[in-house]
Design a protein around this motif. Structure first.
Motif, PDB file in Angstrom:
ATOM      1  N   VAL A 144     -17.158-103.659 -76.960  1.00  0.00           N
ATOM      2  CA  VAL A 144     -16.385-104.370 -77.987  1.00  0.00           C
ATOM      3  C   VAL A 144     -14.919-103.957 -77.927  1.00  0.00           C
ATOM      4  N   MET A 145     -14.677-102.660 -77.834  1.00  0.00           N
ATOM      5  CA  MET A 145     -13.289-102.194 -77.807  1.00  0.00           C
ATOM      6  C   MET A 145     -12.550-102.716 -76.569  1.00  0.00           C
ATOM      7  N   ILE A 146     -13.199-102.650 -75.418  1.00  0.00           N
ATOM      8  CA  ILE A 146     -12.553-103.099 -74.180  1.00  0.00           C
ATOM      9  C   ILE A 146     -12.348-104.609 -74.188  1.00  0.00           C
ATOM     10  N   ASN A 147     -13.405-105.352 -74.523  1.00  0.00           N
ATOM     11  CA  ASN A 147     -13.296-106.817 -74.486  1.00  0.00           C
ATOM     12  C   ASN A 147     -12.379-107.368 -75.568  1.00  0.00           C
ATOM     13  N   THR A 148     -12.326-106.703 -76.724  1.00  0.00           N
ATOM     14  CA  THR A 148     -11.444-107.178 -77.785  1.00  0.00           C
ATOM     15  C   THR A 148      -9.986-106.920 -77.442  1.00  0.00           C
ATOM     16  N   SER A 149      -9.703-105.783 -76.828  1.00  0.00           N
ATOM     17  CA  SER A 149      -8.302-105.468 -76.516  1.00  0.00           C
ATOM     18  C   SER A 149      -7.890-106.055 -75.163  1.00  0.00           C
ATOM     19  N   ALA A 150      -8.530-105.636 -74.086  1.00  0.00           N
ATOM     20  CA  ALA A 150      -8.124-106.092 -72.759  1.00  0.00           C
ATOM     21  C   ALA A 150      -8.632-107.496 -72.441  1.00  0.00           C
ATOM     22  N   GLY A 151      -9.658-107.935 -73.155  1.00  0.00           N
ATOM     23  CA  GLY A 151     -10.257-109.243 -72.874  1.00  0.00           C
ATOM     24  C   GLY A 151      -9.830-110.335 -73.834  1.00  0.00           C
ATOM     25  N   ILE A 152      -8.684-110.158 -74.484  1.00  0.00           N
ATOM     26  CA  ILE A 152      -8.104-111.175 -75.377  1.00  0.00           C
ATOM     27  C   ILE A 152      -9.122-111.624 -76.429  1.00  0.00           C
ATOM     28  N   LEU A 153      -9.446-110.712 -77.353  1.00  0.00           N
ATOM     29  CA  LEU A 153     -10.389-110.955 -78.456  1.00  0.00           C
ATOM     30  C   LEU A 153     -11.783-111.332 -77.964  1.00  0.00           C
ATOM     31  N   GLY A 154     -12.140-110.875 -76.778  1.00  0.00           N
ATOM     32  CA  GLY A 154     -13.476-111.121 -76.257  1.00  0.00           C
ATOM     33  C   GLY A 154     -13.623-112.369 -75.428  1.00  0.00           C
ATOM     34  N   LEU A 155     -12.554-113.119 -75.216  1.00  0.00           N
ATOM     35  CA  LEU A 155     -12.655-114.346 -74.418  1.00  0.00           C
ATOM     36  C   LEU A 155     -12.929-114.051 -72.942  1.00  0.00           C
ATOM     37  N   SER A 186     -18.107-106.047 -68.532  1.00  0.00           N
ATOM     38  CA  SER A 186     -19.135-106.272 -67.499  1.00  0.00           C
ATOM     39  C   SER A 186     -18.570-106.003 -66.115  1.00  0.00           C
ATOM     40  N   ASP A 187     -17.330-106.414 -65.894  1.00  0.00           N
ATOM     41  CA  ASP A 187     -16.679-106.143 -64.605  1.00  0.00           C
ATOM     42  C   ASP A 187     -16.505-104.644 -64.379  1.00  0.00           C
ATOM     43  N   ALA A 188     -16.383-103.887 -65.497  1.00  0.00           N
ATOM     44  CA  ALA A 188     -16.239-102.437 -65.398  1.00  0.00           C
ATOM     45  C   ALA A 188     -17.603-101.748 -65.279  1.00  0.00           C
ATOM     46  N   GLY A 189     -18.701-102.508 -65.337  1.00  0.00           N
ATOM     47  CA  GLY A 189     -20.033-101.939 -65.163  1.00  0.00           C
ATOM     48  C   GLY A 189     -20.653-101.368 -66.421  1.00  0.00           C
ATOM     49  N   ILE A 190     -20.131-101.725 -67.582  1.00  0.00           N
ATOM     50  CA  ILE A 190     -20.701-101.226 -68.837  1.00  0.00           C
ATOM     51  C   ILE A 190     -21.856-102.142 -69.239  1.00  0.00           C
ATOM     52  N   PRO A 191     -23.074-101.588 -69.353  1.00  0.00           N
ATOM     53  CA  PRO A 191     -24.235-102.443 -69.643  1.00  0.00           C
ATOM     54  C   PRO A 191     -24.202-103.012 -71.053  1.00  0.00           C
ATOM     55  N   ARG A 192     -24.734-104.202 -71.189  1.00  0.00           N
ATOM     56  CA  ARG A 192     -24.810-104.883 -72.482  1.00  0.00           C
ATOM     57  C   ARG A 192     -26.135-104.528 -73.149  1.00  0.00           C
TER      58      ARG A 192
END
Length: 174
Positions: free
Chosen positions: A41-52, A57-63
């Motif tokens: 959530v932290m990575i996708n919200t900040s670096a992934g433009i609010l999760g868009l 996943s590209d960084a290998g963090i499992p869902r």
């Protein structure tokens, strides 16, 4: 709709799902899963433009895949009767209660503009329907009685998820 827009919408809602999965991981004492989900959530919200964009996943963090229905099951709350609610699909009383909590506590409910909030809810419903299209054709092809097929598949999957892939054996199985 172009695939990049469909993917962005799906990623946005997956980011919200990751938030709830992290909370439910904490409520179940699954600290590793909760940490992964909250990190996503932290990575996708900040670096992934609010999760868009799904950078995690590209960084290998499992869902993760935890929800309130699973948490209630983990806590020993019985599932209750099976329900098939038109427009919402299969559920049980336990899972339906968890779904209601998820909707009430969703970050989307905090959007003050009612029109924007309703559009986001509509996009979420449409995204769920698009994800289910493949299953719908499978059900039509694979079953003589679609209702029974869906009920059994749903209940088996939920039992599997509540017990993290190791459900208790039924008496008939012994």
């Amino acid at each position: 709709v172009p695939s990049i827009i469909r993917t962005g919408i799906s990623n946005y809602f997956n980011n919200i799902d990751d938030l709830f999965s992290g909370v439910n991981g904490l409520l179940q004492g699954k600290l590793d899963k909760a940490g992964h989900d909250m990190g996503r959530v932290m990575i996708n919200t900040s670096a992934g433009i609010l999760g868009l964009i799904d950078v995690a996943s590209d960084a290998g963090i499992p869902r993760g895949n935890e929800d309130f229905g699973q948490t209630f099951g983990y806590w020993g709350i019985p599932q209750g009767p099976y329900l098939f609610v038109p427009l919402f699909g299969p559920s049980t009383v336990r899972d339906g209660t968890g779904w209601i909590l998820r909707v009430l506590w969703s970050p989307t409910t905090e959007i003050p503009d009612v029109a924007v909030r309703n559009v986001i809810y509509g996009l979420g419903a449409l995204d769920l329907r698009v994800q289910a299209l493949g299953a719908t054709s499978l059900i039509d092809q694979a079953s003589l009685d679609p209702y029974t097929f869906v009920r059994r598949a749903y209940l088996q999957r939920r039992l599997y998820l509540v017990h993290d892939g190791n459900p208790p054996r039924e008496k008939d199985d012994e």
